[in-house]
Each structure stands twice: as C-alpha cells, then as structure tokens.
Design an enzyme around this catalytic site. Structure first.
Site, mmCIF file in Angstrom:
data_model
loop_
_atom_site.group_PDB
_atom_site.id
_atom_site.type_symbol
_atom_site.label_atom_id
_atom_site.label_comp_id
_atom_site.label_asym_id
_atom_site.label_seq_id
_atom_site.Cartn_x
_atom_site.Cartn_y
_atom_site.Cartn_z
ATOM 1 N N HIS A 177 0.553 -1.737 -0.172
ATOM 2 C CA HIS A 177 -0.431 -0.053 -0.369
ATOM 3 C C HIS A 177 0.841 0.571 0.131
ATOM 4 O O HIS A 177 1.859 0.928 0.813
ATOM 5 C CB HIS A 177 -0.809 -0.070 1.406
ATOM 6 C CG HIS A 177 -0.073 -0.593 2.459
ATOM 7 N ND1 HIS A 177 -0.119 -1.763 2.558
ATOM 8 C CD2 HIS A 177 -0.024 0.876 3.899
ATOM 9 C CE1 HIS A 177 0.554 -1.421 3.757
ATOM 10 N NE2 HIS A 177 0.551 -0.362 4.272
ATOM 11 N N HIS A 223 0.468 4.860 1.115
ATOM 12 C CA HIS A 223 0.084 5.943 2.060
ATOM 13 C C HIS A 223 0.073 7.366 1.466
ATOM 14 O O HIS A 223 1.431 7.263 0.525
ATOM 15 C CB HIS A 223 1.353 6.377 3.422
ATOM 16 C CG HIS A 223 0.854 5.280 3.605
ATOM 17 N ND1 HIS A 223 0.213 5.083 5.162
ATOM 18 C CD2 HIS A 223 1.345 4.419 4.119
ATOM 19 C CE1 HIS A 223 0.491 3.504 5.279
ATOM 20 N NE2 HIS A 223 1.392 3.269 5.238
HETATM 21 P P1 AMP Z 1 1.843 0.051 7.508
HETATM 22 O O1 AMP Z 1 2.218 0.613 8.778
HETATM 23 O O2 AMP Z 1 2.609 0.975 6.437
HETATM 24 O O3 AMP Z 1 1.605 -1.178 7.059
HETATM 25 O O4 AMP Z 1 0.200 0.851 7.060
HETATM 26 C C1 AMP Z 1 -0.950 0.218 7.170
HETATM 27 C C2 AMP Z 1 -2.278 0.472 6.993
HETATM 28 O O5 AMP Z 1 -2.784 0.782 7.584
HETATM 29 C C3 AMP Z 1 -1.795 1.697 8.600
HETATM 30 O O6 AMP Z 1 -2.054 3.246 8.541
HETATM 31 C C4 AMP Z 1 -2.992 1.674 9.054
HETATM 32 O O7 AMP Z 1 -4.302 2.848 9.607
HETATM 33 C C5 AMP Z 1 -3.793 0.733 8.248
HETATM 34 N N1 AMP Z 1 -4.958 -0.579 8.316
HETATM 35 C C6 AMP Z 1 -5.129 -1.163 9.332
HETATM 36 N N2 AMP Z 1 -6.340 -1.751 9.369
HETATM 37 C C7 AMP Z 1 -6.990 -1.566 8.052
HETATM 38 C C8 AMP Z 1 -7.723 -0.820 8.033
HETATM 39 N N3 AMP Z 1 -9.394 -1.975 8.906
HETATM 40 N N4 AMP Z 1 -8.662 -0.536 7.194
HETATM 41 C C9 AMP Z 1 -8.212 0.368 6.420
HETATM 42 N N5 AMP Z 1 -6.984 0.890 6.978
HETATM 43 C C10 AMP Z 1 -6.645 0.416 7.928
#
Ligand code: AMP
Ligand code: ZN
Length: 132
Positions: free
Chosen positions: A104, A106
């Site tokens: 993903h 950001h």
């Molecule tokens: P990372 O630390 O780069 O893997 O980021 C994971 C991101 O996913 C974080 O910014 C979380 O806030 C986001 N996240 C986790 N669970 C969900 C969810 N169910 N829906 C949308 N975003 C999520």
C-alpha cells in the site's frame, strides 16, 4: 498477471477490495481511506492483487498506482484548498514499519501548521532523525 500469494485469504486489504467501494480505482489498483488517518484525507493506494510489497509489483500495477496518486492529489487539492503538500510513503518489510503485508502506498495530505515543524518529513521514519 502474477498469481496472488497464499496469504490473501487472511488479508484485510483483500477483503476491503472485495467488499468496499473504492474512493477511486484505475486498472489494477484501488484506493480507500486509511482507518487510522495520520491527517484528514489520508488514503491508501493498493494493487488489487495480493502483492506483499512495492518490490513485488508489476510495471502495470506501478503505472496504475502512479495514475491514482496524481488523480487523487488533484481531487484532494480541489476539494480542500487547505491542503498545501503531501507525503507519499511505502513501508516495505516488518523492520521498515510495515504492518499490513499487502502493498500500500500512503498518500498523506499536509496542511500548513499541521505540526510544529514539518522539516524533514519522511525522514521521521527513524524517530529523532527527521531534522537535519
Ligand atoms: P503500514 O504500517 O504501512 O503497513 O500501514 C498500514 C496502514 O493500514 C495503517 O496506516 C493503518 O491505519 C491502516 N489500516 C489498518 N487496518 C485498516 C483497515 N481495516 N482499513 C483501512 N486501513 C487500515
Ligand atoms: Zn491482500
């Protein structure tokens, strides 16, 4: 298109892609709101295929993600003129802070004054190293 990895059945982002409405989508990629936004409007851009990190993406997935980054940046700035900058970030691997192992990107809108001193931005991935 490469096959998804075995982890896709348990992946929260695969579930979102299968069941939620996207903020936007283009070709192989899909965008949705981060559940715990760093700033108002924080989005995640993901490949529809379960790929663990940026380095696993195909050229088409990278192209489609880039298209969405540009399209969403434009849309956010038109909707909200208080947005004056963006951070774009990808955590690749547990040791780099990744918590969801479906790639993903950001897209984090930034506004003047949203923190005391923005200097250094993404350098802040190591606490204490943002300023230089
Ligand atoms: P990372 O630390 O780069 O893997 O980021 C994971 C991101 O996913 C974080 O910014 C979380 O806030 C986001 N996240 C986790 N669970 C969900 C969810 N169910 N829906 C949308 N975003 C999520
Ligand atoms: Zn997934």
């Amino acid at each position: 298109m490469p096959a998804p990895t075995d982890d896709s059945a348990d992946c929260i982002f695969c579930k979102i892609i299968a069941s939620a409405s996207p903020v936007a989508e283009h070709g192989a990629c899909f965008a949705f709101h981060d559940k715990y936004p760093v700033t108002d409007g924080h989005l995640l851009i993901v490949p529809k295929r379960h790929a663990p990190d940026y380095f696993s993406l195909t050229a088409d997935e990278k192209k489609d993600a880039d298209y969405l980054l540009h399209q969403l940046r434009e849309a956010i700035q038109q909707e909200d003129p208080s947005v004056t900058g963006f951070n774009i970030g990808i955590n690749n691997g547990f040791d780099a802070g990744q918590t969801v192992f479906h790639c993903h990107i950001h897209l984090i809108p930034r506004r003047k004054g949203d923190c005391e001193n923005p200097r250094g931005g993404v350098r802040g991935v190591i606490p204490g190293k943002r300023g230089y």
